[in-house]
Write an enzyme that holds these catalytic residues in place. Structure first.
Site, PDB file in Angstrom:
ATOM      1  N   LYS A 222       0.833  -1.215   0.000  1.00  0.00           N
ATOM      2  CA  LYS A 222       0.000   0.000   0.000  1.00  0.00           C
ATOM      3  C   LYS A 222       0.862   1.258   0.000  1.00  0.00           C
ATOM      4  O   LYS A 222       0.642   2.201  -0.781  1.00  0.00           O
ATOM      5  CB  LYS A 222      -0.932   0.017   1.218  1.00  0.00           C
ATOM      6  CG  LYS A 222      -1.700   1.305   1.404  1.00  0.00           C
ATOM      7  CD  LYS A 222      -2.697   1.561   0.278  1.00  0.00           C
ATOM      8  CE  LYS A 222      -3.152   3.012   0.326  1.00  0.00           C
ATOM      9  NZ  LYS A 222      -4.558   3.218   0.312  1.00  0.00           N
ATOM     10  N   CYS A 276      -3.685  10.735   0.909  1.00  0.00           N
ATOM     11  CA  CYS A 276      -2.919   9.497   0.660  1.00  0.00           C
ATOM     12  C   CYS A 276      -1.508   9.823   0.169  1.00  0.00           C
ATOM     13  O   CYS A 276      -0.518   9.526   0.818  1.00  0.00           O
ATOM     14  CB  CYS A 276      -3.585   8.668  -0.431  1.00  0.00           C
ATOM     15  SG  CYS A 276      -5.250   8.215  -0.124  1.00  0.00           S
TER      16      CYS A 276
HETATM   17  N1  SAJ Z   1      -1.798  14.725  -9.353  1.00  0.00           N
HETATM   18  C1  SAJ Z   1      -0.896  15.378 -10.199  1.00  0.00           C
HETATM   19  N2  SAJ Z   1      -0.505  14.745 -11.331  1.00  0.00           N
HETATM   20  C2  SAJ Z   1      -0.957  13.496 -11.658  1.00  0.00           C
HETATM   21  C3  SAJ Z   1      -1.851  12.850 -10.778  1.00  0.00           C
HETATM   22  C4  SAJ Z   1      -2.270  13.482  -9.635  1.00  0.00           C
HETATM   23  O1  SAJ Z   1      -0.483  16.496  -9.947  1.00  0.00           O
HETATM   24  O2  SAJ Z   1      -0.579  12.982 -12.712  1.00  0.00           O
HETATM   25  C5  SAJ Z   1      -2.214  15.386  -8.119  1.00  0.00           C
HETATM   26  C6  SAJ Z   1      -3.715  15.591  -8.020  1.00  0.00           C
HETATM   27  O3  SAJ Z   1      -4.072  16.851  -8.544  1.00  0.00           O
HETATM   28  C7  SAJ Z   1      -3.954  15.529  -6.516  1.00  0.00           C
HETATM   29  C8  SAJ Z   1      -2.888  14.566  -6.022  1.00  0.00           C
HETATM   30  O4  SAJ Z   1      -1.891  14.516  -7.040  1.00  0.00           O
HETATM   31  O5  SAJ Z   1      -3.751  16.791  -5.921  1.00  0.00           O
HETATM   32  C9  SAJ Z   1      -3.402  13.157  -5.756  1.00  0.00           C
HETATM   33  O6  SAJ Z   1      -4.114  12.768  -6.900  1.00  0.00           O
HETATM   34  P1  SAJ Z   1      -4.489  11.203  -7.151  1.00  0.00           P
HETATM   35  O7  SAJ Z   1      -5.066  11.109  -8.518  1.00  0.00           O
HETATM   36  O8  SAJ Z   1      -3.366  10.348  -6.804  1.00  0.00           O
HETATM   37  O9  SAJ Z   1      -5.752  10.956  -6.165  1.00  0.00           O
HETATM   38  P2  SAJ Z   1      -5.754  10.389  -4.696  1.00  0.00           P
HETATM   39  O10 SAJ Z   1      -4.919  11.192  -3.798  1.00  0.00           O
HETATM   40  O11 SAJ Z   1      -7.186  10.208  -4.328  1.00  0.00           O
HETATM   41  O12 SAJ Z   1      -5.036   8.978  -4.844  1.00  0.00           O
HETATM   42  C10 SAJ Z   1      -5.802   7.821  -4.838  1.00  0.00           C
HETATM   43  C11 SAJ Z   1      -4.905   6.760  -4.317  1.00  0.00           C
HETATM   44  N3  SAJ Z   1      -5.703   5.601  -4.083  1.00  0.00           N
HETATM   45  C12 SAJ Z   1      -5.587   5.004  -2.877  1.00  0.00           C
HETATM   46  O13 SAJ Z   1      -4.867   5.406  -2.000  1.00  0.00           O
HETATM   47  C13 SAJ Z   1      -6.407   3.807  -2.717  1.00  0.00           C
HETATM   48  C14 SAJ Z   1      -3.845   6.407  -5.315  1.00  0.00           C
HETATM   49  O14 SAJ Z   1      -3.197   5.197  -4.894  1.00  0.00           O
HETATM   50  C15 SAJ Z   1      -4.404   6.143  -6.665  1.00  0.00           C
HETATM   51  O15 SAJ Z   1      -3.351   5.926  -7.579  1.00  0.00           O
HETATM   52  C16 SAJ Z   1      -5.189   7.349  -7.117  1.00  0.00           C
HETATM   53  O16 SAJ Z   1      -6.249   7.550  -6.155  1.00  0.00           O
HETATM   54  C17 SAJ Z   1      -5.797   7.077  -8.482  1.00  0.00           C
HETATM   55  O17 SAJ Z   1      -5.379   6.109  -9.122  1.00  0.00           O
HETATM   56  O18 SAJ Z   1      -6.617   7.865  -8.895  1.00  0.00           O
END
Ligand code: SAJ
Length: 438
Positions: A222, A276
């Protein structure tokens, strides 16, 4: 109770389940098991949350498909009861722990909620109970903290008088129920026999693979999967900074890089928020603190990502200079597009930077109640607007109307939301993160 008896009770759904922590993870988990016919007792410390749930309402603000209905159904059927009283879980056969596991300002795991729940549970748990930690924890926590605490405080022996497992969740705001059903889970346990019973439990709600492992592997999977994402995002952000310095367009560069097999470069952005990704790399790095392992990449990636809100400030100042007395509109406070989740939002950091430079900050976010409303009214007399969250609503902005409201038509795009010609055609000066091309 023997594990074999527990497995039978789980199979016929007569096993009673306790869920400690009714937040983004615990509440959907409790509702799903209740829907499957288990008697579920949910524990939380917040009385107002308990009250809402027992009335059948979700205390979780954002729109979570199915969750409201599941809670209403579970409360009405009596299958889900919420309480602050640990005594009500003394007869539970399975107890899931879903409490928060943050890190402090020094990036050290802050386990007060976890330790409180373990202390309270140890005082009431019955012989033969199966305790499963679902929260994201620093690798090694199960063996070094959870197991010894439960043994010491209950006087019982793990593997004989109670059983222990770690099954990290993979939920995401906006898809809580979907992810709990559709995403595979790592079933970390103290023994294959315990893993077998855990799989019997989770197969009632998880439609995807249940992968057996030891507990440290489950803890590692994780934290590693989220650290992987953080490092990938940091790489994209660093390439964006390089492209600015070379007057190139990182979005075009990224598009062409991704044509090369296996180069799935992620998106540069105005920052990395949420509960996360900013936290889990520190949980992973903490696992080897004090050991002879030089963890350099993970903290460096965190630093790159944490710098992005400040970089947005730099982009703004490159056009506006002194910010004293200037009025700046921040568009988007949720950390994720089309979500209302503002936890650890990059926009909060940007707002503090702007105010420290004497600017007056106006905020807008269609998903955050106190910031929603008419963006054109909110933009009145603003000297610039900074896009921090790529909400779909912002894609179709009426730039002519926005320009007519602003003191200066200056836009900083931190998420590559708009084709650059569109705001420019309406007369905006546009600064795009990562793109200093002509
Ligand atoms: N972000 C970027 N660039 C990217 C992707 C995200 O700047 O290419 C930023 C987003 O704007 C945000 C942050 O990162 O501020 C997190 O974005 P995220 O898409 O990772 O969303 P989270 O934080 O909800 O991450 C969750 C996590 N899932 C779990 O913990 C079960 C992560 O492991 C997943 O990879 C992600 O969702 C997902 O796949 O969407």
């Amino acid at each position: 109770m023997q594990l074999s008896d527990l497995k039978i009770k789980i199979a016929d759904r007569s096993a009673r389940i306790g869920v400690i922590g009714l937040g983004y993870v615990g509440l959907p988990v409790a509702a799903l098991f209740a829907q499957k016919g288990f008697d579920v007792i949910g524990i939380d410390i917040k009385a107002e949350r308990i009250e809402k749930i027992n009335l059948g309402f979700s205390p979780i603000g954002c729109n979570e498909p199915e969750l409201d209905g599941l809670i209403m159904e579970a409360a009405a059927s009596g299958k889900l009861k919420a309480t602050t009283d640990y005594n009500l879980i003394k007869d539970c056969d399975v107890v899931l722990i879903d409490v928060e596991t943050p890190v402090n300002d020094d990036h050290i795991p802050e386990y007060s909620a976890l330790k409180e729940s373990l202390k309270s549970l140890a005082g009431v748990m019955k012989p033969g109970v199966l305790v499963i930690l679902e929260s994201t924890i620093m690798p090694g926590t199960m063996q070094k903290i959870v197991l010894p605490m439960l043994e010491d405080l209950s006087g019982r022996k793990c593997g004989e008088d109670f059983y222990l497992g770690n099954c990290p969740e993979r939920v995401m705001p906006g898809k809580l129920i979907n992810n709990l059903r559709k995403m595979s889970r790592v079933v970390g346990s103290d023994s294959p026999a315990t893993a077998d019973v855990m799989k019997e439990l989770y197969q009632h709600v998880v439609e995807a693979e249940l992968d057996e492992a030891d507990m440290v592997t489950a803890e590692l999977v994780k934290t590693v999967e989220n650290t992987f994402r953080d490092v990938q995002i940091a790489f994209a952000n660093e390439v964006a900074l390089i492209c600015e310095a070379l007057n190139a367009d990182v979005w075009r560069v990224r598009e062409l890089v991704r044509k090369s097999p296996g180069r799935d470069m992620l998106l540069p952005g105005a920052g990395v928020g949420g509960h996360c990704i900013p936290k889990d790399p520190w949980l992973l790095a903490s696992a080897v603190r004090g050991l002879d392992v030089n963890v350099r990449l993970i903290p460096a990636a965190r630093k790159v990502n944490n710098e992005m809100p400040k970089h947005m400030l730099r982009l703004l100042k490159s056009k506006i200079g002194d910010l004293k007395g200037k009025m700046i509109l921040i568009m988007g406070f949720a950390y994720l597009a089309d979500s209302d989740d503002t936890r650890d939002s990059p926009s909060d950091y940007l707002m503090r930077f702007l105010e420290a430079e004497g600017a007056v900050v106006a905020g807008h976010d269609p998903y955050v109640e106190e910031l929603s409303g008419n963006i054109y009214v909110r933009a009145k007399n603003c000297d610039a607007a900074i896009l921090m969250t790529a909400h779909a609503e912002y894609e179709t902005l009426d730039f002519e109307r926005l320009k007519s409201q602003m003191a200066r038509p200056l836009l900083v795009d931190g998420r590559n939301l708009w084709k650059k010609s569109v705001p420019k055609a309406a007369g905006f000066e546009l600064v795009r993160l990562g793109d200093f091309s002509a």
